[in-house]
Every structure is written in C-alpha cells, then in structure tokens.
Motif scaffolding. Structure first.
Motif, PDB file in Angstrom:
ATOM      1  N   LEU A 137      18.103 -46.898 -29.165  1.00 35.75           N
ATOM      2  CA  LEU A 137      17.543 -47.418 -27.910  1.00 35.75           C
ATOM      3  C   LEU A 137      16.029 -47.545 -28.039  1.00 35.75           C
ATOM      4  O   LEU A 137      15.276 -47.249 -27.113  1.00 35.75           O
ATOM      5  CB  LEU A 137      17.908 -46.516 -26.740  1.00 35.75           C
ATOM      6  N   VAL A 138      15.581 -47.996 -29.188  1.00 38.39           N
ATOM      7  CA  VAL A 138      14.148 -48.134 -29.434  1.00 38.39           C
ATOM      8  C   VAL A 138      13.550 -49.133 -28.442  1.00 38.39           C
ATOM      9  O   VAL A 138      14.073 -50.241 -28.265  1.00 38.39           O
ATOM     10  CB  VAL A 138      13.881 -48.592 -30.879  1.00 38.39           C
ATOM     11  N   ALA A 139      12.485 -48.724 -27.763  1.00 38.34           N
ATOM     12  CA  ALA A 139      11.781 -49.562 -26.794  1.00 38.34           C
ATOM     13  C   ALA A 139      12.685 -50.037 -25.649  1.00 38.34           C
ATOM     14  O   ALA A 139      12.387 -51.040 -24.989  1.00 38.34           O
ATOM     15  CB  ALA A 139      11.127 -50.762 -27.472  1.00 38.34           C
ATOM     16  N   ALA A 140      13.756 -49.324 -25.398  1.00 36.59           N
ATOM     17  CA  ALA A 140      14.632 -49.670 -24.272  1.00 36.59           C
ATOM     18  C   ALA A 140      13.984 -49.240 -22.961  1.00 36.59           C
ATOM     19  O   ALA A 140      13.165 -48.317 -22.920  1.00 36.59           O
ATOM     20  CB  ALA A 140      15.986 -49.002 -24.427  1.00 36.59           C
ATOM     21  N   ASN A 141      14.360 -49.898 -21.867  1.00 35.31           N
ATOM     22  CA  ASN A 141      13.844 -49.571 -20.546  1.00 35.31           C
ATOM     23  C   ASN A 141      14.919 -48.832 -19.757  1.00 35.31           C
ATOM     24  O   ASN A 141      15.933 -49.420 -19.382  1.00 35.31           O
ATOM     25  CB  ASN A 141      13.432 -50.844 -19.807  1.00 35.31           C
ATOM     26  N   LEU A 142      14.703 -47.533 -19.526  1.00 36.88           N
ATOM     27  CA  LEU A 142      15.629 -46.722 -18.747  1.00 36.88           C
ATOM     28  C   LEU A 142      14.934 -46.154 -17.512  1.00 36.88           C
ATOM     29  O   LEU A 142      15.294 -45.101 -17.007  1.00 36.88           O
ATOM     30  CB  LEU A 142      16.201 -45.589 -19.601  1.00 36.88           C
ATOM     31  N   GLU A 143      13.963 -46.882 -17.008  1.00 36.02           N
ATOM     32  CA  GLU A 143      13.221 -46.400 -15.843  1.00 36.02           C
ATOM     33  C   GLU A 143      14.158 -46.180 -14.657  1.00 36.02           C
ATOM     34  O   GLU A 143      14.957 -47.053 -14.297  1.00 36.02           O
ATOM     35  CB  GLU A 143      12.122 -47.395 -15.456  1.00 36.02           C
ATOM     36  N   ASN A 144      14.066 -44.983 -14.078  1.00 32.86           N
ATOM     37  CA  ASN A 144      14.884 -44.594 -12.912  1.00 32.86           C
ATOM     38  C   ASN A 144      16.383 -44.623 -13.192  1.00 32.86           C
ATOM     39  O   ASN A 144      17.193 -44.650 -12.255  1.00 32.86           O
ATOM     40  CB  ASN A 144      14.565 -45.479 -11.708  1.00 32.86           C
ATOM     41  N   ALA A 145      16.775 -44.607 -14.453  1.00 34.25           N
ATOM     42  CA  ALA A 145      18.208 -44.540 -14.784  1.00 34.25           C
ATOM     43  C   ALA A 145      18.718 -43.120 -14.539  1.00 34.25           C
ATOM     44  O   ALA A 145      17.961 -42.147 -14.614  1.00 34.25           O
ATOM     45  CB  ALA A 145      18.432 -44.942 -16.234  1.00 34.25           C
ATOM     46  N   ASP A 146      20.000 -43.012 -14.252  1.00 35.17           N
ATOM     47  CA  ASP A 146      20.611 -41.707 -13.992  1.00 35.17           C
ATOM     48  C   ASP A 146      21.583 -41.380 -15.116  1.00 35.17           C
ATOM     49  O   ASP A 146      22.674 -41.931 -15.202  1.00 35.17           O
ATOM     50  CB  ASP A 146      21.347 -41.739 -12.654  1.00 35.17           C
ATOM     51  N   LEU A 147      21.149 -40.486 -16.017  1.00 38.51           N
ATOM     52  CA  LEU A 147      21.976 -40.072 -17.150  1.00 38.51           C
ATOM     53  C   LEU A 147      22.451 -38.634 -16.988  1.00 38.51           C
ATOM     54  O   LEU A 147      23.171 -38.115 -17.838  1.00 38.51           O
ATOM     55  CB  LEU A 147      21.185 -40.177 -18.462  1.00 38.51           C
ATOM     56  N   GLY A 148      22.056 -38.005 -15.907  1.00 39.26           N
ATOM     57  CA  GLY A 148      22.305 -36.583 -15.740  1.00 39.26           C
ATOM     58  C   GLY A 148      23.651 -36.250 -15.133  1.00 39.26           C
ATOM     59  O   GLY A 148      24.400 -37.121 -14.668  1.00 39.26           O
ATOM     60  N   ALA A 149      23.947 -34.960 -15.149  1.00 36.87           N
ATOM     61  CA  ALA A 149      25.203 -34.463 -14.589  1.00 36.87           C
ATOM     62  C   ALA A 149      25.107 -34.371 -13.072  1.00 36.87           C
ATOM     63  O   ALA A 149      24.088 -33.959 -12.533  1.00 36.87           O
ATOM     64  CB  ALA A 149      25.520 -33.090 -15.169  1.00 36.87           C
ATOM     65  N   ASP A 150      26.181 -34.773 -12.400  1.00 29.37           N
ATOM     66  CA  ASP A 150      26.275 -34.613 -10.954  1.00 29.37           C
ATOM     67  C   ASP A 150      26.981 -33.289 -10.690  1.00 29.37           C
ATOM     68  O   ASP A 150      28.205 -33.198 -10.787  1.00 29.37           O
ATOM     69  CB  ASP A 150      27.059 -35.773 -10.343  1.00 29.37           C
ATOM     70  N   MET A 151      26.194 -32.269 -10.405  1.00 26.56           N
ATOM     71  CA  MET A 151      26.772 -30.932 -10.255  1.00 26.56           C
ATOM     72  C   MET A 151      27.619 -30.790  -8.998  1.00 26.56           C
ATOM     73  O   MET A 151      28.315 -29.797  -8.827  1.00 26.56           O
ATOM     74  CB  MET A 151      25.660 -29.885 -10.266  1.00 26.56           C
ATOM     75  N   ARG A 152      27.593 -31.786  -8.125  1.00 26.11           N
ATOM     76  CA  ARG A 152      28.433 -31.735  -6.928  1.00 26.11           C
ATOM     77  C   ARG A 152      29.847 -32.205  -7.216  1.00 26.11           C
ATOM     78  O   ARG A 152      30.761 -31.995  -6.431  1.00 26.11           O
ATOM     79  CB  ARG A 152      27.823 -32.619  -5.834  1.00 26.11           C
ATOM     80  N   ASN A 153      30.050 -32.865  -8.364  1.00 34.18           N
ATOM     81  CA  ASN A 153      31.366 -33.410  -8.693  1.00 34.18           C
ATOM     82  C   ASN A 153      31.660 -33.121 -10.153  1.00 34.18           C
ATOM     83  O   ASN A 153      31.347 -33.919 -11.026  1.00 34.18           O
ATOM     84  CB  ASN A 153      31.397 -34.918  -8.420  1.00 34.18           C
ATOM     85  N   GLN A 154      32.270 -31.986 -10.410  1.00 29.22           N
ATOM     86  CA  GLN A 154      32.558 -31.584 -11.779  1.00 29.22           C
ATOM     87  C   GLN A 154      34.052 -31.373 -12.018  1.00 29.22           C
ATOM     88  O   GLN A 154      34.467 -30.553 -12.820  1.00 29.22           O
ATOM     89  CB  GLN A 154      31.774 -30.318 -12.123  1.00 29.22           C
ATOM     90  N   SER A 155      34.873 -32.150 -11.316  1.00 30.78           N
ATOM     91  CA  SER A 155      36.317 -31.995 -11.474  1.00 30.78           C
ATOM     92  C   SER A 155      36.772 -32.364 -12.881  1.00 30.78           C
ATOM     93  O   SER A 155      37.810 -31.901 -13.359  1.00 30.78           O
ATOM     94  CB  SER A 155      37.059 -32.863 -10.449  1.00 30.78           C
ATOM     95  N   MET A 156      35.986 -33.209 -13.584  1.00 34.08           N
ATOM     96  CA  MET A 156      36.337 -33.618 -14.948  1.00 34.08           C
ATOM     97  C   MET A 156      35.481 -32.897 -15.981  1.00 34.08           C
ATOM     98  O   MET A 156      35.467 -33.257 -17.160  1.00 34.08           O
ATOM     99  CB  MET A 156      36.152 -35.131 -15.095  1.00 34.08           C
ATOM    100  N   GLY A 157      34.761 -31.863 -15.562  1.00 32.38           N
ATOM    101  CA  GLY A 157      33.870 -31.192 -16.490  1.00 32.38           C
ATOM    102  C   GLY A 157      32.467 -31.763 -16.393  1.00 32.38           C
ATOM    103  O   GLY A 157      32.149 -32.531 -15.498  1.00 32.38           O
ATOM    104  N   LEU A 158      31.623 -31.406 -17.342  1.00 31.95           N
ATOM    105  CA  LEU A 158      30.228 -31.808 -17.297  1.00 31.95           C
ATOM    106  C   LEU A 158      30.066 -33.227 -17.814  1.00 31.95           C
ATOM    107  O   LEU A 158      29.960 -33.475 -19.006  1.00 31.95           O
ATOM    108  CB  LEU A 158      29.380 -30.847 -18.129  1.00 31.95           C
ATOM    109  N   MET A 159      30.033 -34.172 -16.891  1.00 30.70           N
ATOM    110  CA  MET A 159      29.889 -35.580 -17.247  1.00 30.70           C
ATOM    111  C   MET A 159      28.415 -35.951 -17.212  1.00 30.70           C
ATOM    112  O   MET A 159      27.791 -36.004 -16.160  1.00 30.70           O
ATOM    113  CB  MET A 159      30.679 -36.458 -16.276  1.00 30.70           C
ATOM    114  N   ARG A 160      27.852 -36.178 -18.405  1.00 27.43           N
ATOM    115  CA  ARG A 160      26.466 -36.584 -18.514  1.00 27.43           C
ATOM    116  C   ARG A 160      26.321 -37.343 -19.815  1.00 27.43           C
ATOM    117  O   ARG A 160      27.230 -37.392 -20.642  1.00 27.43           O
ATOM    118  CB  ARG A 160      25.515 -35.395 -18.433  1.00 27.43           C
TER     119      ARG A 160
END
Length: 252
Positions: A137-160
């Motif tokens: 992802l060299v020089a890719a633009n991920l501004e304000n992207a959401d790659l993190g885990a949603d700790m409120r919804n972990q029915s499938m495990g740690l999705m990140r």
C-alpha cells in the motif's frame, strides 16, 4: 473470542485449494461485467455476489457501488478502477492488482487480500477489516479509514485489519482508526500517522522511520522491537509512555 476470526480465516486458507478452478477461473468476461454495469442504476447497483472473476482484466472500469460480496477476484486486474462505496465483504482478492484504484467509502469486511497491490490506491473513509498480509500500500490514501476492531460487536471474534509484513511507506493514514490492528513487521517509513488511533495495535518489528506521529494515540500499543527513528511530531504523540514493550525512541 478475541482471536477466533483470524484463526477461522487461517484454517479456511489451510484447507482450501487455491489452485482450483473455483479460485482461479472466471465465469464472466470483461464484456459480461460491462453489460451488467450498463443494466444497473443508482438505486439498483450491479450485483455480482459470489461471482468467479479471478484473473479478469477489469482495469479502469466504473464499479462504484457494485456488490461484490464473496466474489472471487484473485489476481484480477482492477488497477485504476473506481470502486467507491463498493461492497467487497468476504471477497477474495489474493494477489489482486488495485494500484491507483479508488475505493473511497468502500465496505471491505472479512476480505482475503494477502499479497494484493494497492500502491497509490484511495481507501479514504473505507471500512477495511481485511487480511492484507504482505500487501503493498505504498503511497496509498487511507485518511479517516476504519481498520480497527469494533469492540461493541465481537460475535465473530476480533475482526480488524491484518497488515502483517505489509508495505505502507509514505501512506496517508491521517485520522484513521488502527486500534488493535496487526501491523507486525509492517513498513511504515515516511507514513503520515497524524491523529491515528493505534490503541492496542500490534507493531512488533514494524519500521516507522521518519513517520509523522503528531497526535497519534499509542495507548497499550505493542512496540516490541519497533524501529522508531526520526519520528516527526513525537512530542505531540499521545500515551506513548503507556505503550507496551517500548524500549527506546531514537530521535536523531
């Protein structure tokens, strides 16, 4: 439950024949895809759910809003394609070429993107919880992207997002959510991590040489053996003193 999802994905890969026609062939041609796009509308986007599209040249196509849920796009050429707001949940994009593609606001949940090339791609404001092990992802633009885990919804495990050994040199990650993301041995040289949440992220062995970390939140991030050389804005980083396994920061 925190490791259930990655374990399931790894088990799936282990028992899947990636050389099978199901994973390497295409049931549609580029012309077929273009016809489906012509038949779509703003209110009814093209639905290519589960389609086998591996190896196809789809470069430059306008696939904005298209539903590609669980589609097979392994080693497909999507360079320069427009995939803004596209749905790529559970899609297969192993080794796919997405260089300079636009995926603004795309939803990419649980996708398999190991070894994919996204150099110069625009993933701003995308929801990206994919396995991007060894992706570029060299020089890719991920501004304000959401790659993190949603700790409120972990029915499938740690999705990140998993970015283990990925290349993110000079990537723009301003304001992105990287909480609990796996960045072990990733290269983030010269990356802009301004205002990024790295809470609980795994950065063991990662290279952050000359990365901008102004306002970045390192609370409980694992920095074991991370290369932290000539960081920009270090004095304005947050909670660096509460990172785990932090040995020393080289300022020169």
């Amino acid at each position: 439950m925190t490791s259930t999802a990655p374990a399931i994905a790894q088990d799936l890969m282990r028992h899947l024949d990636l050389s099978s026609p199901e994973m390497t062939s295409a049931e549609m041609t580029r012309s077929d895809v273009e016809a489906a796009l012509r038949s779509s509308s703003i209110g009814k986007p093209a639905d290519l759910t589960g389609k086998r599209l591996s190896g196809l040249d789809l470069s430059g196509l306008d696939l904005a809003g298209v539903i590609l849920r669980a589609a097979r796009l392994n080693r497909a050429n999507l360079s320069g394609a427009k995939l803004d707001r596209a749905v790529l949940d559970q899609a297969w994009l192993l080794g796919a070429n997405l260089e300079k593609a636009s995926l603004r606001g795309a939803n990419i949940f649980g996708a398999q993107m190991q070894g994919a090339s996204l150099n110069g791609a625009d993933l701003s404001a995308a929801r990206l919880t994919a396995d991007l092990t060894s992706a570029s992802l060299v020089a890719a633009n991920l501004e304000n992207a959401d790659l993190g885990a949603d700790m409120r919804n972990q029915s499938m495990g740690l999705m990140r997002a998993i970015l283990r050994s990925a290349k993110l040199d000079r990537a723009n990650l301003r304001g992105a959510n990287l909480s609990r993301v796996d960045l072990e041995f990733a290269s983030l040289k010269g990356a802009d991590l301004s205002q990024v949440s790295l809470r609980g992220a795994t950065l063991g062995g990662a290279d952050l040489t000359e990365a901008t970390v102004q306002g970045a939140d390192f609370l409980d991030a694992d920095l074991a053996s991370a290369k932290l050389v000539r960081l920009v804005g270090l004095d304005q980083a947050r909670n660096l003193d509460q990172a785990r396994n932090l040995r020393r920061v080289v300022r020169e």
